[in-house]
Design a protein around this motif. Structure first.
Motif, PDB file in Angstrom:
ATOM      1  N   LEU A  59       0.840  -1.208   0.000  1.00  0.00           N
ATOM      2  CA  LEU A  59       0.000   0.000   0.000  1.00  0.00           C
ATOM      3  C   LEU A  59       0.874   1.256   0.000  1.00  0.00           C
ATOM      4  CD1 LEU A  59      -2.806   1.307   0.166  1.00  0.00           C
ATOM      5  CD2 LEU A  59      -2.715   1.049   2.650  1.00  0.00           C
ATOM      6  N   GLU A  60       1.931   1.245   0.805  1.00  0.00           N
ATOM      7  CA  GLU A  60       2.819   2.408   0.895  1.00  0.00           C
ATOM      8  C   GLU A  60       3.535   2.638  -0.441  1.00  0.00           C
ATOM      9  OE1 GLU A  60       2.729   4.686   3.029  1.00  0.00           O
ATOM     10  OE2 GLU A  60       4.416   5.767   2.131  1.00  0.00           O
ATOM     11  N   ALA A  61       3.988   1.528  -1.068  1.00  0.00           N
ATOM     12  CA  ALA A  61       4.659   1.659  -2.366  1.00  0.00           C
ATOM     13  C   ALA A  61       3.688   2.236  -3.407  1.00  0.00           C
ATOM     14  CB  ALA A  61       5.185   0.301  -2.820  1.00  0.00           C
ATOM     15  N   CYS A  62       2.411   1.859  -3.304  1.00  0.00           N
ATOM     16  CA  CYS A  62       1.404   2.411  -4.219  1.00  0.00           C
ATOM     17  C   CYS A  62       1.247   3.917  -3.985  1.00  0.00           C
ATOM     18  CB  CYS A  62       0.049   1.728  -4.017  1.00  0.00           C
ATOM     19  SG  CYS A  62       0.014   0.030  -4.615  1.00  0.00           S
ATOM     20  N   ARG A  63       1.239   4.298  -2.713  1.00  0.00           N
ATOM     21  CA  ARG A  63       1.106   5.729  -2.369  1.00  0.00           C
ATOM     22  C   ARG A  63       2.253   6.546  -2.950  1.00  0.00           C
ATOM     23  NH1 ARG A  63      -2.724   6.327   1.688  1.00  0.00           N
ATOM     24  NH2 ARG A  63      -2.659   4.687   3.255  1.00  0.00           N
ATOM     25  N   GLN A  64       3.449   5.934  -2.999  1.00  0.00           N
ATOM     26  CA  GLN A  64       4.637   6.661  -3.475  1.00  0.00           C
ATOM     27  C   GLN A  64       4.715   6.689  -5.004  1.00  0.00           C
ATOM     28  OE1 GLN A  64       6.338   8.309  -1.301  1.00  0.00           O
ATOM     29  NE2 GLN A  64       5.222   7.334   0.379  1.00  0.00           N
ATOM     30  N   SER A  65       3.774   6.024  -5.675  1.00  0.00           N
ATOM     31  CA  SER A  65       3.831   5.939  -7.137  1.00  0.00           C
ATOM     32  C   SER A  65       2.945   7.000  -7.774  1.00  0.00           C
ATOM     33  CB  SER A  65       3.340   4.567  -7.603  1.00  0.00           C
ATOM     34  OG  SER A  65       4.056   3.556  -6.962  1.00  0.00           O
ATOM     35  N   LYS A  66       3.119   7.135  -9.081  1.00  0.00           N
ATOM     36  CA  LYS A  66       2.269   8.059  -9.825  1.00  0.00           C
ATOM     37  C   LYS A  66       1.045   7.331 -10.370  1.00  0.00           C
ATOM     38  CE  LYS A  66       2.814  11.900 -12.827  1.00  0.00           C
ATOM     39  NZ  LYS A  66       3.742  12.829 -13.370  1.00  0.00           N
ATOM     40  N   ALA A  67       1.219   6.010 -10.528  1.00  0.00           N
ATOM     41  CA  ALA A  67       0.121   5.205 -11.063  1.00  0.00           C
ATOM     42  C   ALA A  67       0.338   3.747 -10.686  1.00  0.00           C
ATOM     43  CB  ALA A  67       0.070   5.335 -12.585  1.00  0.00           C
ATOM     44  N   MET A 303      -3.419   4.880 -18.741  1.00  0.00           N
ATOM     45  CA  MET A 303      -2.440   5.375 -17.765  1.00  0.00           C
ATOM     46  C   MET A 303      -1.557   6.460 -18.388  1.00  0.00           C
ATOM     47  SD  MET A 303       0.665   3.182 -16.116  1.00  0.00           S
ATOM     48  CE  MET A 303       1.758   3.330 -17.527  1.00  0.00           C
ATOM     49  N   PHE A 304      -1.113   6.213 -19.620  1.00  0.00           N
ATOM     50  CA  PHE A 304      -0.294   7.230 -20.279  1.00  0.00           C
ATOM     51  C   PHE A 304      -1.106   8.505 -20.493  1.00  0.00           C
ATOM     52  CE2 PHE A 304       2.714   3.805 -21.478  1.00  0.00           C
ATOM     53  CZ  PHE A 304       3.874   4.438 -21.052  1.00  0.00           C
ATOM     54  N   LYS A 305      -2.391   8.337 -20.804  1.00  0.00           N
ATOM     55  CA  LYS A 305      -3.229   9.514 -21.082  1.00  0.00           C
ATOM     56  C   LYS A 305      -3.491  10.332 -19.805  1.00  0.00           C
ATOM     57  CE  LYS A 305      -7.734  10.748 -22.913  1.00  0.00           C
ATOM     58  NZ  LYS A 305      -8.906  10.320 -23.626  1.00  0.00           N
ATOM     59  N   TYR A 306      -3.964   9.666 -18.759  1.00  0.00           N
ATOM     60  CA  TYR A 306      -4.426  10.417 -17.588  1.00  0.00           C
ATOM     61  C   TYR A 306      -3.317  10.717 -16.581  1.00  0.00           C
ATOM     62  CZ  TYR A 306      -9.177   9.589 -19.228  1.00  0.00           C
ATOM     63  OH  TYR A 306     -10.322   9.571 -19.984  1.00  0.00           O
ATOM     64  N   SER A 307      -2.531   9.704 -16.182  1.00  0.00           N
ATOM     65  CA  SER A 307      -1.553   9.945 -15.106  1.00  0.00           C
ATOM     66  C   SER A 307      -0.236  10.503 -15.628  1.00  0.00           C
ATOM     67  CB  SER A 307      -1.283   8.652 -14.320  1.00  0.00           C
ATOM     68  OG  SER A 307      -2.399   8.317 -13.534  1.00  0.00           O
ATOM     69  N   PHE A 308       0.192  10.062 -16.816  1.00  0.00           N
ATOM     70  CA  PHE A 308       1.483  10.527 -17.324  1.00  0.00           C
ATOM     71  C   PHE A 308       1.340  11.654 -18.340  1.00  0.00           C
ATOM     72  CE2 PHE A 308       3.308   6.051 -16.321  1.00  0.00           C
ATOM     73  CZ  PHE A 308       3.504   6.427 -15.003  1.00  0.00           C
ATOM     74  N   ARG A 309       0.101  12.009 -18.647  1.00  0.00           N
ATOM     75  CA  ARG A 309      -0.158  13.130 -19.572  1.00  0.00           C
ATOM     76  C   ARG A 309       0.579  12.949 -20.903  1.00  0.00           C
ATOM     77  NH1 ARG A 309      -4.619  15.731 -18.182  1.00  0.00           N
ATOM     78  NH2 ARG A 309      -4.897  15.333 -16.011  1.00  0.00           N
ATOM     79  N   GLN A 310       0.642  11.715 -21.386  1.00  0.00           N
ATOM     80  CA  GLN A 310       1.316  11.413 -22.660  1.00  0.00           C
ATOM     81  C   GLN A 310       0.247  10.900 -23.622  1.00  0.00           C
ATOM     82  OE1 GLN A 310       4.689  11.479 -23.395  1.00  0.00           O
ATOM     83  NE2 GLN A 310       5.790  11.303 -21.471  1.00  0.00           N
ATOM     84  N   GLU A 311      -0.577  11.844 -24.096  1.00  0.00           N
ATOM     85  CA  GLU A 311      -1.711  11.462 -24.945  1.00  0.00           C
ATOM     86  C   GLU A 311      -1.262  10.797 -26.235  1.00  0.00           C
ATOM     87  OE1 GLU A 311      -5.191  13.376 -25.243  1.00  0.00           O
ATOM     88  OE2 GLU A 311      -5.132  14.296 -23.247  1.00  0.00           O
TER      89      GLU A 311
END
Ligand code: NAD
Length: 360
Positions: A59-67, A303-311
């Motif tokens: 859970l903590e590793a997920c919190r530290q991630s962007k996605a 994921m690329f579209k929404y979290s990484f803003r790489q449309e």
């Protein structure tokens, strides 16, 4: 460096995630992206190892991630009617709740090469593009539940619960998204009978006042279940509570041809997201190379579209998926031997074909 957590899970989860990570590696190296990922265990495999479906460290590793990129969890090995036993699916509920992921986007698109795969008539489904926004943090999944034994009678109950702010933020996101689509939102509930649905309708109407250019339609869930197969073209954005959305989006998946094709994104306001196909761990086909990886691959595109803003990368993955379908490649769930020009492939071959179509 952007951090990504990869959680393959159980059943077909590891198979579909393997090929998805191959595509991720290819894109990271070709595009020189500053993305690093880490694997974690979740669900039944975590119960086997640690006795619980989601550990604090994952859970903590997920919190530290962007996605987070997730496969699927669950299976008969861990199924039990004993409420005291840990369940793999609890990991998903906890992740969504702890990370505040309140909006689950489930796009239902009919790919032209697959119109004949659906059990629904071609003229009804051709060109369908519906976006479900399923609320994720309220409803019967999170309300109080209990079993009581009294006078020899066993009673079980679940509480369908919604708080105003949970409905408000889901409705707001639906209206925002509808602004860049066909400006129409259908709100699905059961306000003729259910109190939490009456609140759902009330709040949706209130939020709608801020979006006068968007059309709002209210529909009871039983009617919506029927309309989805009768005339799905009437829908664009559907905003729906947690359990009704769980059920109707699986129904809608069959418009597209297979549940194995449908991606999803679970988001909060800062666009931190959990990306996963909408299907489960498919224990009936696990380990046989039959699983369709496209739902997971398309989840990575989201994921690329929404979290990484790489449309641009998201569009490239979607285009590659369309190209392999155009070429007639089919996993068994979408294979129709009667339709000429298509060839049956396994999970790995489908993944490799997608990589071959990615143009960087
Ligand atoms: P399921 O989605 O796993 O499978 C339903 C049917 O669809 C099966 O016949 C399966 O073979 C097929 N299918 C699913 N995904 C496929 C794919 N990628 N390619 C080809 N065919 C595919 O649903 P279920 O059988 O009701 O549930 C199995 C387990 O998964 C249960 O433990 C359930 O709780 C769990 N589950 C997990 C999630 C999740 O991880 N998000 C979601 C739903 C169910």
């Amino acid at each position: 460096m952007d951090k990504l957590m990869v959680l393959p899970g159980d059943g077909i989860g590891p198979e579909i995630m393997d090929v998805t990570v191959d595509i991720l590696d290819y894109i990271i190296s070709k595009k020189n992206l500053k993305v690093e990922y880490e694997f974690g265990i979740l669900g039944g495999c975590s119960i086997d190892k640690y006795g619980i479906p989601l550990t604090d460290s994952v859970l903590e590793a997920c919190r530290q991630s962007k996605a987070i990129l997730l496969g699927a969890v669950g299976g008969p090995k861990w199924a039990s009617t004993d409420p005291a036993k840990p369940r793999p699916e609890d990991a998903l509920l906890k992740l969504r709740k702890e990370l505040g992921l309140y909006a689950n986007l489930r796009p239902i698109k009919v790919y032209d090469p697959l119109v004949s795969v659906s059990t629904i008539k071609e003229h009804v489904i051709k060109g369908i593009d519906i976006l479900f926004l399923r609320e994720l943090t309220g409803d019967v999944y999170f309300g109080k539940k209990e079993r009581i034994v009294k006078d020899g009678v066993v009673t079980a109950y679940d509480t369908m619960i919604y708080r105003d702010f949970e409905i408000e933020r889901a409705a707001r996101m639906a209206f925002e998204i509808a602004g860049s689509r066909s400006k129409k939102v259908t709100s699905v509930e059961k306000s003729n009978v259910v109190e939490s649905s009456r609140l759902w309708r009330e709040i949706t109407i209130k939020v709608h006042k801020d979006y006068p250019d968007i059309e709002l339609i209210h529909m009871y869930v039983d009617n919506a279940a029927m309309q989805l197969v009768r005339n799905p073209r009437q829908f664009d954005v559907i905003v729906i509570s947690n359990m009704f959305g769980d059920i109707l989006s699986d129904e809608a998946a069959m418009i597209a041809g297979s549940i194995g094709l449908i991606p999803s994104a679970s988001l909060r306001d800062d666009f931190f997201g959990l990306y996963e196909p909408i299907h489960g761990s498919a224990p009936d086909i696990a380990g046989q190379g039959k699983a369709n990886p496209l739902g997971t691959i398309l989840s990575m595109a989201m994921m690329f579209k929404y979290s990484f803003r790489q449309e641009e990368i998201a569009a490239m993955i979607e285009k590659a998926v369309n190209a392999v379908l155009e070429k007639g490649l089919r996993t068994s769930d979408i294979y129709d031997p009667a339709a000429g020009g298509s060839s049956l492939v396994n999970t790995k071959e489908m993944g490799a074909a997608v990589i071959a179509e990615i143009r960087i």
